[in-house]
Design an enzyme around this catalytic site. Structure first.
Site, short mmCIF file in Angstrom:
data_model
loop_
_atom_site.label_atom_id
_atom_site.label_comp_id
_atom_site.label_asym_id
_atom_site.label_seq_id
_atom_site.Cartn_x
_atom_site.Cartn_y
_atom_site.Cartn_z
N THR A 83 -28.23 -60.10 114.93
CA THR A 83 -28.28 -61.02 116.08
C THR A 83 -28.73 -60.31 117.36
OG1 THR A 83 -26.54 -62.39 115.15
CG2 THR A 83 -26.87 -62.55 117.54
N ASP A 108 -4.70 -47.46 117.05
CA ASP A 108 -5.80 -47.54 118.01
C ASP A 108 -7.08 -48.05 117.37
OD1 ASP A 108 -6.91 -47.36 120.48
OD2 ASP A 108 -6.52 -45.21 120.75
N ASN A 134 -15.55 -59.53 131.28
CA ASN A 134 -15.31 -60.84 131.90
C ASN A 134 -13.99 -61.43 131.40
OD1 ASN A 134 -18.43 -62.56 132.49
ND2 ASN A 134 -18.10 -60.37 132.50
N ILE A 182 -19.50 -67.01 128.46
CA ILE A 182 -20.22 -66.84 129.73
C ILE A 182 -21.36 -67.86 129.82
CG2 ILE A 182 -21.58 -65.23 131.14
CD1 ILE A 182 -20.08 -62.93 129.61
N ALA A 185 -23.92 -50.16 120.64
CA ALA A 185 -25.19 -49.59 120.16
C ALA A 185 -26.23 -50.69 119.98
CB ALA A 185 -24.97 -48.84 118.85
N TYR A 190 -21.15 -52.51 118.38
CA TYR A 190 -21.52 -53.55 119.36
C TYR A 190 -22.35 -52.96 120.49
CZ TYR A 190 -20.98 -56.45 123.55
OH TYR A 190 -21.23 -57.16 124.71
N TYR A 228 -5.08 -57.89 112.36
CA TYR A 228 -3.74 -57.47 112.81
C TYR A 228 -2.73 -57.46 111.67
CZ TYR A 228 -5.92 -58.24 117.34
OH TYR A 228 -6.77 -58.18 118.42
N THR A 280 -24.32 -55.46 128.81
CA THR A 280 -22.95 -55.03 129.07
C THR A 280 -22.90 -53.60 129.60
OG1 THR A 280 -20.91 -54.44 127.92
CG2 THR A 280 -22.88 -54.44 126.59
N ASP A 281 -21.82 -53.28 130.31
CA ASP A 281 -21.64 -51.89 130.76
C ASP A 281 -21.30 -50.95 129.60
OD1 ASP A 281 -19.05 -52.80 130.23
OD2 ASP A 281 -18.19 -52.11 132.13
N GLU A 282 -20.96 -51.54 128.42
CA GLU A 282 -20.54 -50.70 127.30
C GLU A 282 -21.67 -49.82 126.77
OE1 GLU A 282 -17.83 -52.61 124.56
OE2 GLU A 282 -17.31 -54.11 126.07
N LYS A 286 -26.31 -53.59 121.60
CA LYS A 286 -26.72 -54.08 122.93
C LYS A 286 -27.64 -53.05 123.61
CE LYS A 286 -25.63 -57.33 124.90
NZ LYS A 286 -26.15 -58.73 124.92
N TYR A 288 -3.50 -51.70 121.68
CA TYR A 288 -4.07 -50.59 120.90
C TYR A 288 -3.70 -49.24 121.52
CZ TYR A 288 -7.31 -54.09 118.86
OH TYR A 288 -7.86 -55.17 118.22
P1 NAD Z 1 -19.55 -65.24 123.15
O1 NAD Z 1 -19.29 -64.51 121.87
O2 NAD Z 1 -18.46 -66.06 123.77
O3 NAD Z 1 -20.79 -66.24 122.96
C1 NAD Z 1 -21.92 -65.91 122.25
C2 NAD Z 1 -22.71 -67.18 121.98
O4 NAD Z 1 -23.89 -66.82 121.26
C3 NAD Z 1 -21.94 -68.19 121.10
O5 NAD Z 1 -22.06 -69.48 121.65
C4 NAD Z 1 -22.65 -68.10 119.75
O6 NAD Z 1 -22.62 -69.33 119.03
C5 NAD Z 1 -24.07 -67.72 120.17
N1 NAD Z 1 -24.78 -67.03 119.10
C6 NAD Z 1 -24.34 -65.99 118.35
N2 NAD Z 1 -25.26 -65.64 117.45
C7 NAD Z 1 -26.34 -66.47 117.64
C8 NAD Z 1 -27.61 -66.60 117.03
N3 NAD Z 1 -27.97 -65.80 116.03
N4 NAD Z 1 -28.45 -67.53 117.50
C9 NAD Z 1 -28.10 -68.34 118.51
N5 NAD Z 1 -26.89 -68.28 119.12
C10 NAD Z 1 -26.03 -67.35 118.69
O7 NAD Z 1 -20.10 -64.15 124.13
P2 NAD Z 1 -19.90 -63.98 125.72
O8 NAD Z 1 -18.66 -63.22 125.95
O9 NAD Z 1 -20.11 -65.28 126.39
O10 NAD Z 1 -21.11 -62.99 126.04
C11 NAD Z 1 -22.40 -63.50 126.33
C12 NAD Z 1 -23.35 -62.36 126.59
O11 NAD Z 1 -22.87 -61.57 127.67
C13 NAD Z 1 -23.51 -61.40 125.40
O12 NAD Z 1 -24.85 -61.01 125.32
C14 NAD Z 1 -22.61 -60.22 125.76
O13 NAD Z 1 -23.09 -59.03 125.19
C15 NAD Z 1 -22.74 -60.22 127.27
N6 NAD Z 1 -21.60 -59.67 128.00
C16 NAD Z 1 -20.33 -60.12 127.74
C17 NAD Z 1 -19.26 -59.60 128.46
C18 NAD Z 1 -17.85 -60.10 128.23
O14 NAD Z 1 -16.92 -59.52 128.79
N7 NAD Z 1 -17.63 -61.16 127.47
C19 NAD Z 1 -19.48 -58.64 129.44
C20 NAD Z 1 -20.79 -58.20 129.68
C21 NAD Z 1 -21.85 -58.73 128.95
P1 TYD Z 2 -11.69 -56.53 124.55
O1 TYD Z 2 -11.21 -57.75 125.25
O2 TYD Z 2 -11.92 -56.58 123.08
O3 TYD Z 2 -13.00 -56.05 125.31
P2 TYD Z 2 -13.83 -54.66 125.18
O4 TYD Z 2 -13.43 -53.96 123.94
O5 TYD Z 2 -15.23 -55.18 125.10
O6 TYD Z 2 -13.54 -53.89 126.41
O7 TYD Z 2 -10.64 -55.36 124.82
C1 TYD Z 2 -10.29 -54.99 126.14
C2 TYD Z 2 -9.34 -53.81 126.04
O8 TYD Z 2 -8.12 -54.24 125.41
C3 TYD Z 2 -9.88 -52.68 125.17
O9 TYD Z 2 -9.46 -51.43 125.72
C4 TYD Z 2 -9.20 -52.90 123.83
C5 TYD Z 2 -7.85 -53.50 124.23
N1 TYD Z 2 -7.27 -54.45 123.23
C6 TYD Z 2 -5.96 -54.26 122.78
O10 TYD Z 2 -5.26 -53.31 123.19
N2 TYD Z 2 -5.46 -55.13 121.85
C7 TYD Z 2 -6.19 -56.18 121.36
O11 TYD Z 2 -5.69 -56.94 120.50
C8 TYD Z 2 -7.54 -56.37 121.86
C9 TYD Z 2 -8.38 -57.51 121.36
C10 TYD Z 2 -8.01 -55.49 122.81
#
Ligand code: NAD
Ligand code: TYD
Length: 350
Positions: free
Chosen positions: A101, A286, A186, A13, A158, A156, A347, A131-133, A160, A213
């Site tokens: 982190t 699961d 996302n 993101i 907890a 995770y 896996y 996150t919504d989690e 956040k 899962y």
């Molecule tokens: P990502 O895992 O793709 O990227 C995380 C980035 O943080 C990486 O570039 C990593 O190198 C950097 N990073 C990790 N530890 C670090 C540290 N100690 N110091 C500096 N940099 C560090 O994550 P993402 O999916 O892009 O998510 C970004 C943010 O958005 C997160 O805070 C996540 O909780 C939040 N978020 C993600 C989603 C999603 O669906 N991906 C949804 C809602 C919120």
């Molecule tokens: P994920 O992309 O890990 O996001 P989040 O757990 O943050 O929602 O998983 C999305 C959904 O897909 C979640 O219900 C778990 C499921 N999932 C699988 O069924 N198999 C997989 O290998 C992964 C990575 C996720």
């Protein structure tokens, strides 16, 4: 002049957000701080790395001394904090790295921001991306609103949730100007192939099993990553201080239905015979503590700030698939090395 620190800007993101800010706001100086963990990749930002208003800083948000130094040097007026450990499955295997982190890293940034500006917080902002989690799980009905009580179920979520609480506490205790957004799942280009959609795209390309899962009847609310970047831009410029905004796609899918749609779109693109990717679907053990359903009520950001998603899921998914098929070098480079041992470990039973 805004001096904006975006943390985690080399991640999924973060890279879309950095690109948007660097290109749209030439008068803002954008500093991208990233430790370049397995999830961070500077290839994501190749196209903007030479812009004059952009600078990359390699470093760790948990390193207090280093963080104080860069705040002192660059006088960040605004922070948009995305750096995190972000994958639920990894958090189940190694919770402490998430505490480090996501909790300690966030508090380290809050301290540096407070130290620098506590004498004058005017026109400053700490924007925390969450996150919504944190809200835990929904049953078959209902939505998460900004008033839903926190009830995280995974290490995770907890971590956040804890970071969100610290941000709010710094607002209450020290008057630190903040805003928090809680976004749904996302998807899109540059997502690391450990998350559902890019993992399954990569496995379909390689004709590997698709590990669903449990029974696959888990529901997520999917948002295209560029729509998330637009939402962050909107809240950054128009959001009210000390407020939380939920961001969602108005787009709920059961995992199994999403995987079937993905299989159909991939078969079309790859010229496969009908249903050949669906044959790869494999139901596996699961995830422990698996949240049944996430769904966001994004009325507040829509009505107060005028944001809503711009692409349908079918369009977004189609763009995402095209990107992965056209960027096989990126995909191959992130799925070699450490990824192979992660995959085997996660896996192993398939
Ligand atoms: P990502 O895992 O793709 O990227 C995380 C980035 O943080 C990486 O570039 C990593 O190198 C950097 N990073 C990790 N530890 C670090 C540290 N100690 N110091 C500096 N940099 C560090 O994550 P993402 O999916 O892009 O998510 C970004 C943010 O958005 C997160 O805070 C996540 O909780 C939040 N978020 C993600 C989603 C999603 O669906 N991906 C949804 C809602 C919120
Ligand atoms: P994920 O992309 O890990 O996001 P989040 O757990 O943050 O929602 O998983 C999305 C959904 O897909 C979640 O219900 C778990 C499921 N999932 C699988 O069924 N198999 C997989 O290998 C992964 C990575 C996720």
């Amino acid at each position: 002049m805004h001096s904006i620190l975006i943390t985690g800007g080399a991640g999924f993101i973060g890279s879309h957000l950095v690109r948007r800010f660097v290109q749209r706001y030439p008068n803002y100086k954008i500093y991208n701080l990233d430790a370049l963990t397995y999830a961070g990749n500077l290839e994501n930002l190749k196209d903007i790395e030479s812009y004059p208003n952009y600078k990359f800083i390699k470093g760790d948000i948990t390193d207090g001394h280093f963080i104080s130094q860069i705040f002192e040097t660059y006088k960040f007026t605004h922070v948009i904090h995305l750096a995190a450990e972000s994958h639920v499955d990894r958090s189940i295997k190694d919770p402490l790295s998430f505490v480090k982190t996501n909790v300690i890293g966030t508090v380290t940034l809050l301290n540096a921001f407070k130290e620098l500006w506590s004498s004058n917080f005017t026109d400053k902002l700490f924007y925390h991306v969450s996150t919504d989690e944190v809200y835990g799980t929904l049953g078959d009905t209902g939505f998460f609103t900004e008033n839903t009580a926190y009830d995280p179920n995974s290490p995770y979520s907890a971590s956040k949730a804890s970071s969100d609480h610290f941000v709010r506490a710094y607002g209450e205790t020290y008057g630190l100007p903040y805003v928090i957004t809680n976004c749904s799942n996302n998807y899109g280009q540059n997502q690391f192939p450990e998350k559902l959609i890019p993992l399954f795209i990569n496995n379909i390309i390689n004709k590997m099993p698709l590990p669903v899962y449990g029974d696959g009847n888990y529901t997520r609310d999917w948002l295209y990553v560029i729509d998330h970047a637009v939402a962050i831009d909107t809240v950054f410029h128009k959001g009210k201080l000390s407020e939380t905004y939920n961001i969602g796609g108005f787009n709920e899918w059961k995992n199994i239905d999403l995987v079937r749609l993905l299989c159909r779109q991939m078969d079309e693109r790859l010229g496969n015979k009908e249903n050949s990717s669906e044959e790869l679907i494999t139901f596996v053990k699961d995830r422990p503590g698996h949240d049944l359903r996430y769904a966001i009520d994004a009325t507040k950001i829509k009505e107060e700030l005028g944001w809503s998603p711009s692409v349908t899921f079918e369009e977004g998914l189609s763009k995402t698939i095209d990107w992965y098929l056209n960027n096989s070098e990126w995909l191959n480079s992130v799925t070699s090395g450490d990824y192979l041992s992660y995959y085997q470990n996660q896996y192993e039973k398939i």
